[in-house]
Every structure is written in C-alpha cells, then in structure tokens.
Write a protein that holds these residues in place. Sequence first.
Motif, PDB file in Angstrom:
ATOM      1  N   UNK A 106     -80.595   2.770 -41.565  1.00  0.00           N
ATOM      2  CA  UNK A 106     -80.116   1.745 -40.632  1.00  0.00           C
ATOM      3  C   UNK A 106     -80.756   1.944 -39.261  1.00  0.00           C
ATOM      4  N   UNK A 107     -80.913   3.202 -38.840  1.00  0.00           N
ATOM      5  CA  UNK A 107     -81.553   3.488 -37.554  1.00  0.00           C
ATOM      6  C   UNK A 107     -82.983   2.965 -37.535  1.00  0.00           C
ATOM      7  N   UNK A 131     -82.933  -0.771 -37.106  1.00  0.00           N
ATOM      8  CA  UNK A 131     -82.686  -1.209 -35.736  1.00  0.00           C
ATOM      9  C   UNK A 131     -83.920  -0.984 -34.887  1.00  0.00           C
ATOM     10  N   UNK A 157     -86.313  -3.658 -35.504  1.00  0.00           N
ATOM     11  CA  UNK A 157     -85.724  -4.858 -34.920  1.00  0.00           C
ATOM     12  C   UNK A 157     -85.995  -4.919 -33.420  1.00  0.00           C
ATOM     13  N   UNK A 189     -87.976  -7.859 -31.668  1.00  0.00           N
ATOM     14  CA  UNK A 189     -87.295  -8.685 -30.664  1.00  0.00           C
ATOM     15  C   UNK A 189     -87.145  -7.881 -29.387  1.00  0.00           C
ATOM     16  N   UNK A 216     -86.199  -8.445 -26.612  1.00  0.00           N
ATOM     17  CA  UNK A 216     -84.983  -8.649 -25.819  1.00  0.00           C
ATOM     18  C   UNK A 216     -83.897  -7.638 -26.178  1.00  0.00           C
ATOM     19  N   UNK A 217     -83.961  -7.125 -27.404  1.00  0.00           N
ATOM     20  CA  UNK A 217     -82.889  -6.243 -27.848  1.00  0.00           C
ATOM     21  C   UNK A 217     -82.955  -4.869 -27.204  1.00  0.00           C
ATOM     22  N   UNK A 266     -82.982  -2.190 -24.435  1.00  0.00           N
ATOM     23  CA  UNK A 266     -82.175  -2.285 -23.219  1.00  0.00           C
ATOM     24  C   UNK A 266     -83.041  -2.117 -21.977  1.00  0.00           C
ATOM     25  N   UNK A 267     -82.908  -3.063 -21.048  1.00  0.00           N
ATOM     26  CA  UNK A 267     -83.605  -2.901 -19.776  1.00  0.00           C
ATOM     27  C   UNK A 267     -82.610  -2.294 -18.795  1.00  0.00           C
ATOM     28  N   UNK A 268     -82.540  -0.987 -18.810  1.00  0.00           N
ATOM     29  CA  UNK A 268     -81.510  -0.339 -18.018  1.00  0.00           C
ATOM     30  C   UNK A 268     -81.613  -0.677 -16.533  1.00  0.00           C
ATOM     31  N   UNK A 281     -83.112  -3.111 -14.874  1.00  0.00           N
ATOM     32  CA  UNK A 281     -82.864  -4.469 -14.450  1.00  0.00           C
ATOM     33  C   UNK A 281     -81.372  -4.766 -14.466  1.00  0.00           C
ATOM     34  N   UNK A 282     -80.748  -4.318 -15.535  1.00  0.00           N
ATOM     35  CA  UNK A 282     -79.324  -4.565 -15.678  1.00  0.00           C
ATOM     36  C   UNK A 282     -78.562  -3.894 -14.540  1.00  0.00           C
ATOM     37  N   UNK A 303     -78.862  -5.826 -11.486  1.00  0.00           N
ATOM     38  CA  UNK A 303     -78.080  -7.052 -11.553  1.00  0.00           C
ATOM     39  C   UNK A 303     -76.615  -6.790 -11.244  1.00  0.00           C
TER      40      UNK A 303
END
Lengths: 325, 312
Positions: B286-287, B290, B293, B297, B299-300, B302-304, B306-307, B310
């Motif tokens: 599963x790892x 992901x 994935x 993608x 977007x999946x 994490x943009x630490x 930037x977040x 924000x």
Amino acid sequence: MKFVAQRFLFLLLSVWAAITINFFLPRMMPGNPAEVMLARYQGKLNPQALHALALQFGISHQPLWVQYWSYLISLLHGNLGVSVSYYPTPVTTVIAQSLPWTLALAGTATVISVVAGTWLGVISAWHRGTIVDDILPIATTVSSAIPYFWMALLLLYLFGFLLGWFPLGHAYSTIMVPSWSAGFVGNLLAHAILPLSTILISSLGGWLMSMRNNMLHILDDDFMTFGEARGLSSRRLVYIYAARNAILPNLTGFSMALGFVVSGALLTEIVFSYPGLGYQLFTAVENEDYPLMQGLFLIIALAVLLANFITELIYARLDPRVREE
Amino acid sequence: MIRPVREKFPLSLRSLRKVDEVKRPSSIWSRMLGNTKFRWGLTIFMLFVLMAILAPVISPYSPTLTSFTPLDPPSLKHLLGTTANGQDVLSQVIWGTRISLGVGVGAGALSIVISIAIGLLAGYKGGLADKILTTVTNIVLVIPGLPLIIVVAAYVRATGPLTIALVIGLTGWAWGARVLRSQSLSLASRDYVTAAKLQGNSDAYIIRQEILPNMISLIVANFVYSVLSAILAEAALEFLGFGNVSDVSWGTMLYWANNGQALLSGAWWWFVPPGLAIAMVGASLALMNYGVDEIANPKLSVHRKRRANKRS
C-alpha cells in the motif's frame, strides 16, 4: 432518461452475465463435482429430488441450450432448487432467512464507514502538512492491509475471549426468543458490535484516502484561494466550499467498493458464525450443498449489481455532467 | 497522470536535443525510488522476499516437524511458540512467505498482463472492440469477486497454490484494465502519437515506444495493487480451507489456528504472527502504491512550506 435506460441495460446485461456464469460453472469444472455430490446424497434424498438435482447440474443428455433455457425459465419462477443440506427446504427459503442479517450488518457498517471515513478524509486534507495528516494516512494504510478475517480473529480474541466484554459469535444468544423487547435488542447489539467494528476498521481507510485525495485537488483551486482572500471562516471553506465538491467523486468509489465490502462482510460473518449469507455460503461449501451455494452466489451478485445501479442513478442525479456523457 | 516528458519541452529546435537526452522510463523509475513512501514500501517488501529465498538458512526448524511440545508459549527455544500439532511457529511463518508471496506476485502478474492487454487494445483501437471490451470489463468489475472465487474453489477440488493463483489472477484484472484503458485512450490522441502514425510506424511499434513508456507509473501502481489484493484473497481462501491445507503458508497457518481452537486455548502466538506478516506485506504494498500515486498526482504530495505560509 437516456442515461437511466443505458444504466438499466447494463444492469440487465450484468445480471445475465452473473446468471450465465452460475449456469456454466458446475458444467465446466473438471472431475464433475455435481456427480460427486449426487453420489454422496444417494439414498438420503428421494429419487425425484435426485433427478431434479441431476437436471439442475447438467447431468442429462439434453443439449446445452435446452438446459440453459429451462434454467432461465425456472429462475424466472424464482426457483433455485432444493437445498440438500437443509433438505427438503427450498434454497430460496434458506436465503430469505440469512439475507436480513447480512443486509443489516453490511449496511450499517458501510454507512458508518462512509460517513466517518469521508469526514476523517476532510480533516486529514485540511490539516495537511501537520501531524494529523501524517498519522491518519499511515494508520489507515496499515488498517486497510489487514485481512478482514484476521482483524475479526484479533477482536474476537481480545474483546470476546480475554476481556469477555462481548459474545463469541452468532447473532443472538440461543436461549433467547426473538422479539422486539429491550433485552433481545440489546442482546442483538452486543452480538453485532464486534463484527461491525471489524468491517469498520478494515474499510475506513479506503474512504479516508480517496476523500483526502479529492480534497487536496479542490484545495488548490482558485475559488478556494479567493474564498480565503474574502476572509471566509475556515469552517465554511472546508465544509461548504471544499468538501461539497470533493464528496461527489467519492460516490463513484462507493459503487466500486461495494463488492469489496460485501466480500469483507462475508468473511467477517464466517469468523463470528454470524448467520448471514457469507456464513451460509461457507457452510454450503463445507456440506457440498451446491444448489444452496449457487443460489447464494446468485443472490449476492444480484444484490451488489442492484446496489451499484442505484448508486449510479443517485450519482447522476447529483452530478449532471454524468448524464451528458 | 504522468505527463509525457515530450510535452513539457516545446519542440523547438533548441530543445530537441534535450528531449533526446531525457530517458523517459529511467526518469520515472528514479522518481519512484526518490519517493520516501515508495522506498520504504519496497524495502519492507524486499525483506520479505529475502526471507522467502533464505528460508532454509534462517528458519530454526523444519516447518512440518511435529515433534515439539504442543502449544508451548514463546521461549528462547521457540521464539514464537509452537502450534497445537507441535510445530515451530517461527519456522512456519518464515517458510510460509514462499507460498504467500509466490501466489500473490504470480496472481498479480497474471492480472496485470490481462489488464494491459485488454486496456491497451480497447483504448488504442477504439470503436467496436472498445465497446465490447469495456462492457465486459465493467461486468467483471461489478460481479463480487470473493464469492465467485469461493464458488470456483469449491468446484475445483484438488486445489494448491497454482490453482489459487490462477483463480485469483483470472478474476482480478478488471479494475486495472479500466484504468489502463482510459490512460491509453487519452495517450492515443496525443500529437506525438499522431506524428508517429504519420511516419508510418506500425501499431506494435507505437504501443511499445510511445504508449507503454508513458503508462509505466500506472502499470506499476496497478501491479502493486493487484499483488496486494491477491495476497489478501489468497489468505482468505486458505483460511477458509480452500487451499491445500498441508501446504505451509500464512493462510493455511491461520486455518489450522482457527480449527485448532487457538483462540480458546489462548495461543495468541499461533494466529498473531501470520496475520501480522500479511498485514506488513500488505502495508508495504500500500505504501508503494501511495508513493506512485504521489508521483503521478503532484498535488497529493504535501507542500509543507506553502501551506504553513497560508495558515499563518
């Protein structure tokens, strides 16, 4: 309307496929399992029933299409044959007794799992980059990799055997008489909690991850940034702006996941001797009760196909883009 | 979806050299290995593969030897205790890796091959072939798998690892075929595929050179996913007693534990280790999934920073 017709056509097609698989499986298998079964029940069943069984499983000299035709006709009459292990009870009666248990167990578990998983997915996505978002996906990765039946064994051992909080199996205590009294309902719930938790723990992760992924896409959209710039509260942003848009794709996941949930529920039932379709299927296989086994497979397949059809209709109702396709 | 590398570089004369320098397949592989989740998953999985290969060397006893004290709790002599039949649990877990991984990987490989064949054919060819194959795929997808596998396994009387792998592999390809079809459908309409067609290349060449390399991450993700579901399905079948119960695998261990009243005799060391092994292999797969994935993608991931900005 065209969409509904299309989906209905697909429903008919897939039902036909399930029926056809059901018809051909015993006829295609090596070693003629049906004859083995008949030999086993020789003398225990009356000759008439044996003859009906022989016809049902293709031990006859009629051409295949005649057999197929008469099989379809008897299905249309709701005739699935006679169970040999519960002889002379018809298969349909046995199924009617176990269907409600599975519907209640798998239905409740699915609803709770979808709601809780989706909500946790929203939270996980909103707090991305924090400890919450680090822990939740990892925890659910592990939980979704755990086999249903092993989770069932673990819970059974911990809470049923070691701690003795919950009963070890069955749907209700055998000394109780089914009724709507508080005592009996409480007894039902006590028996259902462990199987329910098993399905919940094992299926929650899937909902969480897909909802989280959908949310992450939406959170990057311009209207989210704009909403933030307008000074909307984060509550409003998360639930009214982001989650409402992200929940739709999760619904498609629902129809896909249905088969898995049902499979998981069947395994869970077997471990807890819960008298639903899965447990019945297992005992039918153990007793070489092929008519019952095939009837159960057919009913399980039909239930999943029907649920799938309904989900697609709901989805199309919520998302006009689907209807256009 | 991974965008084909060529699309990222405008095909001006100056950048043409650049395009040739970028080796698409290798760049995807190295990006996968650069992903932490994928690397962790792969490492854990390879440890189990190693365990399967080295079973004769590292296992303390023979897994079928029944000469020990039954239901002995874990001790120095038996690190994971013994079964009700007096077998060493640790040796069984180690040897069980072979069948469990073998069937999982074999069935997963079978599924993905069918998925690729059907997905590519439907997506690339289009037309009537696509209509028929898509309908078949969707039907196989909605018919619940496990009950079907149980029914088939009940009819096939002499089951063993090979039969189980075949049954699981032949029933588990639909999801992959569906995903790969939509990807090849979108790839088939790209400009560079049209260009390759206009150059007079054969379909086989275009599929091999232009389509497949751009689907690698998707194929890997689906392969990993089918191995995961195959291992779970296999364990379930063997647990129910549809395998050959004299084989040593994690599923049959759980079958014996359940039938030998491991729960009632409190022998947790009997049924916990094999399930844990399944869960660990499952989690490693599963790892990896992901990880792929996240690469596919962006977007999946994490943009630490930037977040964090924000939120402040």
